[in-house]
Scaffold this active site. Structure first.
Site, short mmCIF file in Angstrom:
data_model
loop_
_atom_site.label_atom_id
_atom_site.label_comp_id
_atom_site.label_asym_id
_atom_site.label_seq_id
_atom_site.Cartn_x
_atom_site.Cartn_y
_atom_site.Cartn_z
CG LEU A 20 -8.24 6.36 13.14
CD1 LEU A 20 -9.24 5.32 13.77
CD2 LEU A 20 -7.45 6.94 13.69
N GLY A 69 -7.25 0.89 2.99
CA GLY A 69 -6.48 -0.03 2.18
C GLY A 69 -7.62 -0.52 1.20
N GLY A 70 -7.43 -1.74 0.84
CA GLY A 70 -8.17 -2.14 -0.40
C GLY A 70 -9.73 -2.46 -0.01
CG ASP A 86 -9.20 -12.23 6.99
OD1 ASP A 86 -8.28 -12.79 6.42
OD2 ASP A 86 -9.12 -10.87 6.76
#
Length: 982
Positions: free
Chosen positions: A17, A20-21, A134
């Site tokens: 899907l 990333g990092g 976050d």
């Protein structure tokens, strides 16, 4: 990972899907529960050392307990062999707020509503002791149904503590790019200070500023410059960036963005209130995102792992005055979801005016109901649910048209399935991917047909269209509801005007004598709720019956409701021979009011059924006969009559009898053909699904999940939670416990979480707090069984609590017990394991209640259970073993597992003791009684010299019970076995 890869031997990868990092998110299928999920893989480089990984798993598991509609559900967490970790989450279909911001697809008001929803979710999490740490637009998703959900609870604390080394290295490595996450951290988070709930408030305020203006409140071209501005500078003023913004909104943001933690709002809930009040007075009256739907229909979960180096947008979202929000909303500024479900079956044509229908249904016309095109993000197979909805539709149409089952065609009819169970009956025929097209094609041969769509997430959304034979749409309707029945009922309302001309009054009068269409529908809906064992809604349905319109159904319906509401039964009706329907109703009612006549009335109904020429009526009479024979404790006769009913017609949409349910139930064995046929012809009933899939594989919980979906609450919801605990899916079971608010399930979850001492204390308190009334009888009985098992496991006396339960619930006249079979077996188990003095009195009371038909039916093994208990309480283990030997059935063994095993062992039949306890041992079940199975089986294995088996079982027990709040005495014995050498 490649497609087809298995994670934790359970999750099959279907594709990627996003990446990333922080890792990669995969689309996967949960093989055990049959649902689609998102699996987030976190590599070792993201997590850090072994201690960090274990801490992450622990934090994520704790956060998985959060149960809020605006927090994404976490189903499972685990460690990878390479040192990484994985999280299994709800598969979110939609877009992040960040993506909506960049594409401009949400109005300002919708964005502010999202902020309020997120704040409410965070307030809930803070109250449970969790911080997010976050919060940013890319960690907030807007689902295709409009619901806003927060992602990644439990990760930030471990993966990104403040600006830890992992995150910091990523930031510094990209000097030229503006990074999202640093722009949202609070000053205290950037400094590495101790955090409290106000750090999430700060981050959400930054997100809100960006959502209003399209800009961030900080200056800086690099991550470090941005952090410096957060620590030392002042944020931009909202109205300097957005001239039309109100002073009230600016004041809210100014306060939430204070560097001094104490100067911010006292809680994020207070922040939410301030946003709602400052945005526009009518914000709470305008449609929410969930009500209107937003965004394109996409399957996007990658926002959860967006790369840290993603460039910020410089796009300014239209800065409209908050005072214009309502005008904008009403003026069409919304972008509605365009989710296409089922392609050509979505209802897009405008129905003709009701006053001039192009087609009029005749009194002999037929109506077909093909499988509804269905979507459910948690189900890989949805045909069964579409069939359940379509069958409900058609059975309700049957009742409207007068009750003749030959007038309608349900999905099983349209597929040409056999009219009775037989060897080779197809299992789950609705799983065929072309089942919608096949049934629609067949439905077009009827005089009219009703097709449509069904979407299921946390609730149900049904769309229906009624077509003339040529395809013209006569009427359409849609309904939302917490249950399938509720949504179907609402969607059918506009169709009624086109169905009423087709009523066969003669048939209705013959079998339902004078009952109105509304009354026939109401009694059918009550029938559905009774079979779903949904006590709360049964009560509501009984109270809303149109009692003045029931006609000859009145004696049965009012007596049934009195029994379900545990009210005094009305006087026994006189046998009414004015019509077959009246005779059927009054004879059936006598099973409640004059149980001694059950056998006689059953024979009389059977003779009437044999002479009846109408097949639908014949089926009704035989079904009622089966019910009377069941109440007369004659299972074999009941099975024969149920079979005769099904042979006459597999379709009985009637409250007075359900031949499929009775045949499946009285068989007392896992007859796959019977259960498969039951599920095919009555797919809306929970019972068949749970037992069908369990008969094929005891560890397959999908059947119980389906039953839970159909019932929503009550018995089947709790059973689903119990089965999840059996296979070790604690996260999912905890979620069901939170949803159902069931006392017994709460106790079992506490035990599974390795708090047996707390579980026992809680169970005793909950048992004593149960008010002694029949509606609480089943819960009290199950709690009493849990108290006994936990007490034995921990070596703590529980006699006083059990004696109190027996005196309050079992001994009084009338007893405070529910009528179900689960209560019957549960009370037998409690009596058997009580002190002999009260146990013998208890079992004699249960025997008397059973013989007079109090427990609603004939279960052969119940007689054996009672007789064995009499012997067991006198320490006559040989006599107990003899009584129980012929009925070592699953139903009896699940309730009497411990005393049966003890009796067989002491009677010299250790192999039977092993057989009784094999199911929890072989399937590694963890429950209070199952744990004792490990101990007893291990000791028997040691006694016969099989040290390897004994040590294997002992090792499992020790692993589970080494770190608990109260250690069971058996732990010492199991460690002794482990210390032995050959």
């Amino acid at each position: 990972m490649d497609v087809g890869t298995r994670i934790a031997d359970r999750y099959v990868v279907l594709g990627e899907l996003g990446a990333g990092g922080m890792g990669v998110v995969l689309r996967a299928r949960d093989e055990r529960l049959g649902r689609l999920v998102a699996v987030k893989i976190l590599p070792p480089s993201t997590i850090g050392d072994d201690a960090s990984r274990k801490r992450l798993v622990r934090e994520a598991r704790a956060a998985a307990a959060l149960d809020h509609q605006n927090i994404v559900h976490v189903y499972d967490v685990g460690e990878m062999q390479d040192g990484g970790a994985f999280l299994v989450m709800e598969l979110v279909r939609g877009q992040s707020l960040g993506e909506h911001l960049r594409s401009g697809t949400l109005t300002i008001n919708q964005r502010l509503r999202a902020v309020v929803d997120v704040a409410r979710a965070l307030q809930y999490a803070h109250e449970q002791g969790f911080l997010h740490r976050d919060i940013k637009p890319d960690n907030i998703m807007v689902k295709v149904d409009g619901r806003v959900v927060v992602l990644d609870f439990g990760l930030a604390k471990v993966v990104a503590p403040g600006l830890g080394t992992t995150v910091e290295a990523s930031l510094i490595s990209s000097k030229s790019a503006f990074v999202g996450t640093p722009a949202y951290v609070s000053p205290e988070q950037a400094r590495g200070d101790t955090l409290d709930a106000k750090t999430d408030q700060f981050s959400l305020a930054v997100s809100m500023f960006e959502l209003i203006t399209g800009e961030l409140p900080w200056e800086g071209g690099t991550p470090l410059e941005v952090i410096s501005h957060i620590l030392r500078g002042e944020p931009k003023k909202l109205r300097d960036v957005s001239a039309d913004a109100s002073a009230e909104l600016e004041a809210v943001l100014d306060r939430a963005l204070k560097k001094d933690v104490a100067a911010r709002f006292d809680s994020i809930g207070a922040f939410a209130d301030a946003v709602a009040a400052a945005a526009v007075p009518e914000i709470d009256a305008t449609p929410s995102l969930r009500e209107v739907g937003v965004g394109p229909s996409q399957s996007v979960h990658a926002a959860a792992i967006r790369t840290l180096s993603a460039p910020a947008t410089s796009q300014r979202v239209g800065s409209r005055s908050p005072r214009r929000f309502r005008a904008q909303l009403l003026g069409g500024g919304l972008v509605l979801a365009a989710t296409l479900i089922g392609g050509t079956y979505l209802l897009t044509r405008t129905p003709p005016p009701p006053s001039a229908p192009p087609f009029v249904l005749g009194t002999k016309s037929t109506v077909a109901c093909p499988v509804l095109a269905t979507t459910d993000p948690d189900q890989t197979e949805t045909g069964w649910l579409g069939a359940a909805a379509a069958t409900l539709v058609c059975e309700r149409v049957t009742m409207i048209l007068g009750g003749n089952p030959d007038r309608t065609r349900i999905p099983a009819d349209l597929l040409g399935l056999a009219h009775e169970p037989r060897e080779g009956f197809p299992i789950q025929p609705f799983d065929d991917k072309n089942v919608v097209e096949k049934t629609v094609t067949a439905a077009k041969n009827a005089d009219a047909y009703i097709d449509g769509t069904l979407a299921h997430t946390s609730d149900f959304h049904v769309k229906l269209a009624m077509h003339a034979k040529g395809g013209d749409v006569l009427a359409s309707g849609e309904g939302h509801g917490a249950s399938l029945l509720e949504s179907v009922r609402a969607a059918m309302t506009p169709l009624a005007v086109h169905l009423e001309p087709g009523v066969d009054t003669a048939y209705a009068n013959r079998w339902f004598g004078g009952a109105s269409s509304s009354a026939r529908l109401s009694t059918f809906d009550l029938h559905v709720l009774v079979l779903a064992e949904d006590e709360d809604n049964v009560v509501a349905a009984c109270k809303s019956l149109p009692r003045g319109e029931l006609g000859t159904l009145a004696p049965f319906a009012t007596t049934l409701c009195a029994e379900k509401l545990y009210e005094p039964l009305p006087p026994a009706p006189k046998l009414d021979m004015s019509s077959p329907g009246a005779a059927l109703t009054t004879a059936s009612t006598l099973r409640f009011t004059e149980p001694a006549t059950n056998g006689e009335r059953a024979g009389w109904l059977g003779e009437l059924a044999a002479r009846e020429q109408d097949l639908g009526g014949k089926a009704l009479l035989f079904a009622a006969e089966a019910e009377l024979e069941y109440k007369a404790l004659d299972n074999k006769a009941s099975a024969r009559s149920a079979r005769s009913s099904i042979q006459a017609s597999p379709r009985i949409a009637d409250i007075r009898g359900n031949a499929w349910h009775r045949q499946s139930f009285v068989s007392e064995v896992d007859n796959v053909a019977v259960l498969a046929a039951h599920a095919a012809w009555v797919p809306w009933e929970p019972y068949a699904w749970a037992n069908l899939l369990r008969a094929k594989d005891r560890r397959d919980t999908r059947g119980y999940q389906r039953s839970y979906i159909l019932a929503q609450r009550g018995y089947w919801a709790v059973e689903y939670g119990v089965r999840l605990l059996e296979i070790g899916d604690l996260v999912a079971a905890r979620g069901v416990a939170v949803t159902t608010h069931n006392a017994r399930l709460d106790v079992l979850v506490l035990h599974a979480e390795r708090h047996p001492g707390t579980a026992l204390t809680t169970a005793i308190a909950l048992l004593r707090a149960q008010e002694a009334k029949p509606m609480n009888g089943n819960t009290a009985t199950r709690l009493a069984a849990n108290v006994i098992d936990l007490g034995v496991l921990l070596g703590r006396p529980t006699d006083d609590a059990i004696a109190d339960y027996i005196e309050r619930f079992i001994i009084p006249e009338p007893p405070a017990l529910s009528h179900g079979v689960t209560t019957l077996f549960g009370t037998i188990a409690v009596c058997t394991q009580s002190k002999p003095a009260i146990g013998e009195r208890c079992i004699e009371r249960i025997s008397t209640l059973y013989e007079r038909g109090y427990f609603s039916g004939a279960i052969t093994s119940a007689k054996d259970g009672i007789e064995g208990s009499r012997h067991y309480l006198k320490n006559d283990f040989v006599g107990a073993a003899k009584a129980w030997r012929s009925s070592v059935s699953e139903l009896l063994a699940e309730s009497l597992r411990a005393p049966m095993a003890i009796a067989f062992e002491r009677a010299g039949e250790s192999s039977l003791a092993d057989h009784v306890e094999a199911q929890p041992v072989n399937n590694e079940t963890s429950s209070p009684d199952a744990e004792l199975c490990y101990v007893r089986t291990a000791l028997r294995a040691e006694k016969r010299g099989d040290l390897a088996t004994a040590q294997k079982l002992a090792h499992t027990f020790v692993d589970r019970w080494e770190a608990v709040d109260e250690r069971p005495p058996a732990l010492t014995e199991m460690k002794r076995i482990l210390a032995r050498t050959k």
